[in-house]
Scaffold this motif. Structure first.
Motif, PDB file in Angstrom:
ATOM      1  N   GLY A   1       0.826  -1.197   0.000  1.00 37.62           N
ATOM      2  CA  GLY A   1       0.000   0.000   0.000  1.00 37.62           C
ATOM      3  C   GLY A   1       0.857   1.242   0.000  1.00 37.62           C
ATOM      4  N   ASP A   2       0.207   2.338   0.057  1.00 34.70           N
ATOM      5  CA  ASP A   2       0.857   3.632   0.028  1.00 34.70           C
ATOM      6  C   ASP A   2       1.617   3.865   1.330  1.00 34.70           C
ATOM      7  N   GLU A   3       2.893   4.120   1.230  1.00 35.42           N
ATOM      8  CA  GLU A   3       3.721   4.384   2.410  1.00 35.42           C
ATOM      9  C   GLU A   3       3.377   5.713   3.069  1.00 35.42           C
TER      10      GLU A   3
ATOM     11  N   LEU B   1      -0.753   8.524  15.304  1.00 37.64           N
ATOM     12  CA  LEU B   1      -0.594   7.133  15.728  1.00 37.64           C
ATOM     13  C   LEU B   1      -0.040   6.299  14.575  1.00 37.64           C
ATOM     14  N   PRO B   2       0.840   5.347  14.878  1.00 35.40           N
ATOM     15  CA  PRO B   2       1.353   4.491  13.807  1.00 35.40           C
ATOM     16  C   PRO B   2       0.262   3.594  13.219  1.00 35.40           C
ATOM     17  N   LEU B   3       0.439   3.260  11.949  1.00 37.30           N
ATOM     18  CA  LEU B   3      -0.465   2.360  11.236  1.00 37.30           C
ATOM     19  C   LEU B   3       0.325   1.138  10.776  1.00 37.30           C
TER      20      LEU B   3
ATOM     21  N   GLY C   1      -1.999   2.300  16.229  1.00 37.43           N
ATOM     22  CA  GLY C   1      -1.313   2.353  17.509  1.00 37.43           C
ATOM     23  C   GLY C   1      -0.148   1.396  17.573  1.00 37.43           C
ATOM     24  N   THR C   2       0.375   1.226  18.778  1.00 39.31           N
ATOM     25  CA  THR C   2       1.558   0.401  18.982  1.00 39.31           C
ATOM     26  C   THR C   2       1.194  -0.891  19.701  1.00 39.31           C
TER      27      THR C   2
ATOM     28  N   ARG D   1      -5.598  -1.811  19.996  1.00 36.87           N
ATOM     29  CA  ARG D   1      -5.330  -1.351  18.640  1.00 36.87           C
ATOM     30  C   ARG D   1      -6.571  -1.462  17.773  1.00 36.87           C
ATOM     31  N   PRO D   2      -7.284  -0.344  17.589  1.00 41.02           N
ATOM     32  CA  PRO D   2      -8.448  -0.371  16.705  1.00 41.02           C
ATOM     33  C   PRO D   2      -8.048  -0.752  15.283  1.00 41.02           C
TER      34      PRO D   2
END
Length: 193
Positions: A34-36, A44-46, A62-63, A68-69
């Motif tokens: 996917g797109d970076e 929040l991280p993905l 999240g981490t 983590r939703p």
């Protein structure tokens, strides 16, 4: 409840399970490119965990070590949180394979419209795929998930999409994505009248 790492390991290690999730429930752990540039407004991280055959992508937000939703971003520029964690997201995609159409026919996020669409979609699913209940049971058993009633899943999906908030606004190099609630009501579908 299993943690997301354990669930993803089970899926990745079980070729038959991964194939059934990909082919029957549009959750393909082999389709993670996917797109970076994907990002959330909150920062929040993905983590890309899966894709569907339309080019949509599932992300853990999240981490590790936190709740983590799961966020879904479509190839058409819509996105939103669909579940509070991976267990709930897998229960949704397995228990209600037409969850995207429930959102499409939500009349802008109306739960009653989504419930009506769910009834029609479940009828159509059983008519078009009579083996779906057996497939759902196989995946649920392999992952240790309960198969929830469709209307329970619809209510949970509605709550997740509605309550995510501005921190979960998703964007990439193409711009900011819109929300997942569609504007159509179930009466828009001619075959459901």
């Amino acid at each position: 409840m299993r943690d997301s790492g354990d669930l993803l390991r089970r899926i990745n290690e079980g070729r038959e399970l991964a194939a059934l999730l990909a082919d029957g429930f549009e959750f393909n752990v082999r389709r993670k490119s996917g797109d970076e540039s994907a990002r959330l407004a909150s920062g929040l991280p993905l983590e890309r965990i899966s894709g569907d055959f339309t080019g949509g992508m599932f992300y853990l937000c999240g981490t590790e070590g936190t709740v983590r939703p799961v966020l879904y971003a479509s190839s058409e520029g819509d996105s939103g949180v669909i579940a509070t964690d991976l267990n709930e997201a897998l229960a949704l995609v397995v228990g209600l394979p037409y969850w995207r159409d429930c959102l499409k026919y939500s009349a802008g996020g109306d739960l009653a419209a989504m419930e009506s669409a769910t009834d029609f979609l479940c009828r159509d699913l059983l008519a078009n795929r009579p083996t779906v209940a057996a497939e759902q049971s196989r995946v649920a058993e392999a992952l240790g998930l309960a198969v929830e009633p469709p209307l329970v899943l619809t209510t949970r999906l509605h709550a997740a999409v509605k309550s995510a908030g501005a921190d979960f606004y998703f964007s990439d190099d193409t711009g900011e994505y819109g929300g997942l609630f569609g504007k159509f009501s179930p009466s828009r579908n001619q075959s459901w009248r």
